[in-house]
Scaffold this active site. Structure first.
Site, PDB file in Angstrom:
ATOM      1  CB  CYS A  71      16.289  62.592  38.673  1.00 25.31           C
ATOM      2  SG  CYS A  71      15.815  62.783  40.391  1.00 25.31           S
ATOM      3  CG  HIS A 121      13.111  60.094  36.677  1.00 23.27           C
ATOM      4  ND1 HIS A 121      13.676  59.202  37.567  1.00 23.27           N
ATOM      5  CD2 HIS A 121      12.854  61.224  37.389  1.00 23.27           C
ATOM      6  CE1 HIS A 121      13.760  59.782  38.757  1.00 23.27           C
ATOM      7  NE2 HIS A 121      13.262  60.998  38.671  1.00 23.27           N
ATOM      8  CG  ASN A 145      12.353  60.207  42.185  1.00 22.97           C
ATOM      9  OD1 ASN A 145      13.391  59.704  41.745  1.00 22.97           O
ATOM     10  ND2 ASN A 145      12.011  61.455  41.937  1.00 22.97           N
TER      11      ASN A 145
HETATM   12  N1  COA Z   1      -0.100  63.816  52.376  1.00 21.31           N
HETATM   13  C1  COA Z   1      -1.217  64.523  52.461  1.00 21.31           C
HETATM   14  N2  COA Z   1      -1.331  65.773  51.983  1.00 21.31           N
HETATM   15  C2  COA Z   1      -0.259  66.302  51.380  1.00 21.31           C
HETATM   16  C3  COA Z   1       0.949  65.613  51.266  1.00 21.31           C
HETATM   17  C4  COA Z   1       1.010  64.324  51.802  1.00 21.31           C
HETATM   18  N3  COA Z   1       2.122  63.584  51.728  1.00 21.31           N
HETATM   19  N4  COA Z   1       1.843  66.398  50.615  1.00 21.31           N
HETATM   20  C5  COA Z   1       1.212  67.550  50.342  1.00 21.31           C
HETATM   21  N5  COA Z   1      -0.056  67.496  50.820  1.00 21.31           N
HETATM   22  C6  COA Z   1      -1.087  68.519  50.751  1.00 21.31           C
HETATM   23  C7  COA Z   1      -0.524  69.913  50.617  1.00 21.31           C
HETATM   24  O1  COA Z   1      -0.204  70.428  51.879  1.00 21.31           O
HETATM   25  C8  COA Z   1      -1.666  70.642  49.980  1.00 21.31           C
HETATM   26  O2  COA Z   1      -2.604  70.983  50.967  1.00 21.31           O
HETATM   27  P1  COA Z   1      -3.384  72.407  50.897  1.00 21.31           P
HETATM   28  O3  COA Z   1      -4.165  72.343  49.624  1.00 21.31           O
HETATM   29  O4  COA Z   1      -4.199  72.376  52.125  1.00 21.31           O
HETATM   30  O5  COA Z   1      -2.303  73.431  50.887  1.00 21.31           O
HETATM   31  C9  COA Z   1      -2.317  69.574  49.091  1.00 21.31           C
HETATM   32  O6  COA Z   1      -1.855  68.314  49.575  1.00 21.31           O
HETATM   33  C10 COA Z   1      -1.955  69.716  47.635  1.00 21.31           C
HETATM   34  O7  COA Z   1      -0.573  69.944  47.542  1.00 21.31           O
HETATM   35  P2  COA Z   1       0.159  69.992  46.153  1.00 21.31           P
HETATM   36  O8  COA Z   1       1.611  70.281  46.362  1.00 21.31           O
HETATM   37  O9  COA Z   1      -0.602  70.854  45.194  1.00 21.31           O
HETATM   38  O10 COA Z   1      -0.008  68.465  45.707  1.00 21.31           O
HETATM   39  P3  COA Z   1       0.273  67.831  44.306  1.00 21.31           P
HETATM   40  O11 COA Z   1      -0.929  67.221  43.769  1.00 21.31           O
HETATM   41  O12 COA Z   1       1.053  68.776  43.413  1.00 21.31           O
HETATM   42  O13 COA Z   1       1.264  66.660  44.696  1.00 21.31           O
HETATM   43  C11 COA Z   1       3.592  66.158  44.647  1.00 21.31           C
HETATM   44  C12 COA Z   1       2.482  66.965  45.332  1.00 21.31           C
HETATM   45  C13 COA Z   1       4.907  66.488  45.342  1.00 21.31           C
HETATM   46  C14 COA Z   1       3.274  64.689  44.801  1.00 21.31           C
HETATM   47  C15 COA Z   1       3.644  66.536  43.148  1.00 21.31           C
HETATM   48  O14 COA Z   1       3.668  67.936  43.010  1.00 21.31           O
HETATM   49  C16 COA Z   1       4.823  65.964  42.448  1.00 21.31           C
HETATM   50  O15 COA Z   1       4.970  64.779  42.314  1.00 21.31           O
HETATM   51  N6  COA Z   1       5.698  66.828  41.906  1.00 21.31           N
HETATM   52  C17 COA Z   1       6.875  66.394  41.205  1.00 21.31           C
HETATM   53  C18 COA Z   1       7.952  66.049  42.202  1.00 21.31           C
HETATM   54  C19 COA Z   1       9.092  65.294  41.580  1.00 21.31           C
HETATM   55  O16 COA Z   1       8.927  64.553  40.663  1.00 21.31           O
HETATM   56  N7  COA Z   1      10.269  65.517  42.146  1.00 21.31           N
HETATM   57  C20 COA Z   1      11.455  64.829  41.767  1.00 21.31           C
HETATM   58  C21 COA Z   1      11.972  65.269  40.448  1.00 21.31           C
HETATM   59  S1  COA Z   1      13.214  64.224  39.900  1.00 21.31           S
END
Ligand code: COA
Length: 325
Positions: free
Chosen positions: A110, A252, A282
């Site tokens: 990225c 980004h 993204n």
């Molecule tokens: N829909 C519904 N629920 C979802 C889900 C979805 N698409 N994806 C995850 N969940 C659930 C998880 O299973 C978890 O459930 P649990 O509490 O029962 O275990 C809950 O939502 C919370 O998960 P969590 O991973 O803590 O969510 P979050 O708030 O951190 O959001 C991301 C997840 C991936 C959106 C976030 O962590 C993120 O954006 N991270 C950065 C990723 C990124 O930028 N990557 C590219 C880098 S270039």
């Protein structure tokens, strides 16, 4: 000599995949995706990375008022090339007819567009090139695991490009960094090693693992929220500028919550932080040049404006560029 951006272009595929569409594929909802990421829809491509890159490049050349034959360097940041070889940059050269250009791909996930832009700056400053095309292009949909709701909601396809030329002003400072020790937070395996030195049934590398993205979302989120403000501050310091001198902060587009957290940490208003993640998701290396092109085509950039661009991603890698438009 500095690399100055003379023109920009982008290409987003026509096919839109909405959050509602995704809710038909995995256990998720439009409300969850919007609230946790800010994404409403993303584009999916029926064509390859080189095709998207070439369309963005043509638009950037037209915007710059230059001919392909004037390019002496083509750099493509991508983590989703169509082929191991030739490079995507060589495919773009062929599509444009840019026969004078040296071509190479830059692999920094990225952060790829910023790494490529910094590489162009170094070539120009060293006198090794005068006019360069810098592209960020991805078809991430090819490596997304469409059964994994924690990743498949995030990514989209697209390409963006900038034409840069040696000038008195342009890129004012660069800050790049990597931390390979945290690389496993975001991975996509390649093909396993298969040769007569490897005993049968024991392919070296990650045996049998599919080439799909695996991510520790929380770790990346925390990394991004800490890293973006730090790299922007270092680039500003190198340019002897402060946040107040910058007209636009282009970050980004990975998650809207990362953008607001970074803006808060830097003490900058969201009015200076353009956001298009709602419509693109993204798009990795394409994210920043697409955003830059949209800002440029909306007539929001004036010559002399100072911009700060910052990105982060797999590697883990990060980078910032401060430039004068
Ligand atoms: N829909 C519904 N629920 C979802 C889900 C979805 N698409 N994806 C995850 N969940 C659930 C998880 O299973 C978890 O459930 P649990 O509490 O029962 O275990 C809950 O939502 C919370 O998960 P969590 O991973 O803590 O969510 P979050 O708030 O951190 O959001 C991301 C997840 C991936 C959106 C976030 O962590 C993120 O954006 N991270 C950065 C990723 C990124 O930028 N990557 C590219 C880098 S270039």
């Amino acid at each position: 000599m500095k690399a100055r951006i003379l023109g920009t272009g982008s290409c987003l595929p026509e096919h839109r995949l909405t959050n509602e569409d995704l809710a038909g594929l995995v256990d998720t909802s439009d409300a969850w995706i919007r609230e946790r990421t800010g994404i409403e829809e993303r584009r999916l491509s029926r064509r390859g990375t080189a095709w998207l890159a070439s369309r963005a490049a043509e638009a950037a050349l037209a915007d710059a008022g230059l001919e392909a034959a004037q390019l002496d360097l083509i750099l493509v940041g991508t983590m989703t090339p169509d082929e191991f070889c030739p490079s995507t940059a060589c495919r773009v050269q062929e599509a444009l007819g840019a026969s004078q250009a040296v071509c190479l791909d830059v692999g920094a996930a990225c952060s790829g567009f910023l790494y490529a832009l910094a590489t162009a700056q170094a070539y120009l400053a060293a006198g090794m090139a005068r006019t360069a095309l810098v592209v960020g292009a991805e078809t991430l949909s090819r490596i997304v695991d469409w059964t994994d709701r924690s990743t498949c909601i995030l990514f989209g396809d697209g390409a963006g490009a900038a034409v840069v030329q040696a000038d008195e002003t342009g890129i004012l400072s660069v800050d790049l960094g990597c931390d390979g020790s945290r690389g496993s937070a975001l991975t996509c395996p390649g093909v396993p090693l298969r040769n007569p030195a490897v005993s049968q049934g024991q392919e070296a590398g990650r045996d049998g693992e599919p080439s799909v993205l695996r991510m520790d979302g929380r770790a990346i989120f925390q990394f991004a929220v800490r890293t973006v403000p730090g790299t922007v501050r270092r680039a500003l310091e190198k340019a002897s500028l402060t946040e107040a001198d910058i007209s636009w902060f282009l970050f980004h587009q990975a998650n809207r919550r990362i953008l607001t957290a970074a803006a808060r940490s830097l003490g900058i208003p969201m009015e200076k932080v353009p956001v298009n993640i709602g419509q693109t998701g993204n798009t990795a290396a394409a994210s920043l040049p697409v955003l830059l092109d949209q800002l440029n085509r909306a007539g929001k950039l004036r010559r002399g404006d100072r911009l700060a661009l910052a990105g982060f991603g797999a590697g883990l890698s990060w980078g910032s560029v401060v430039l004068e438009w």
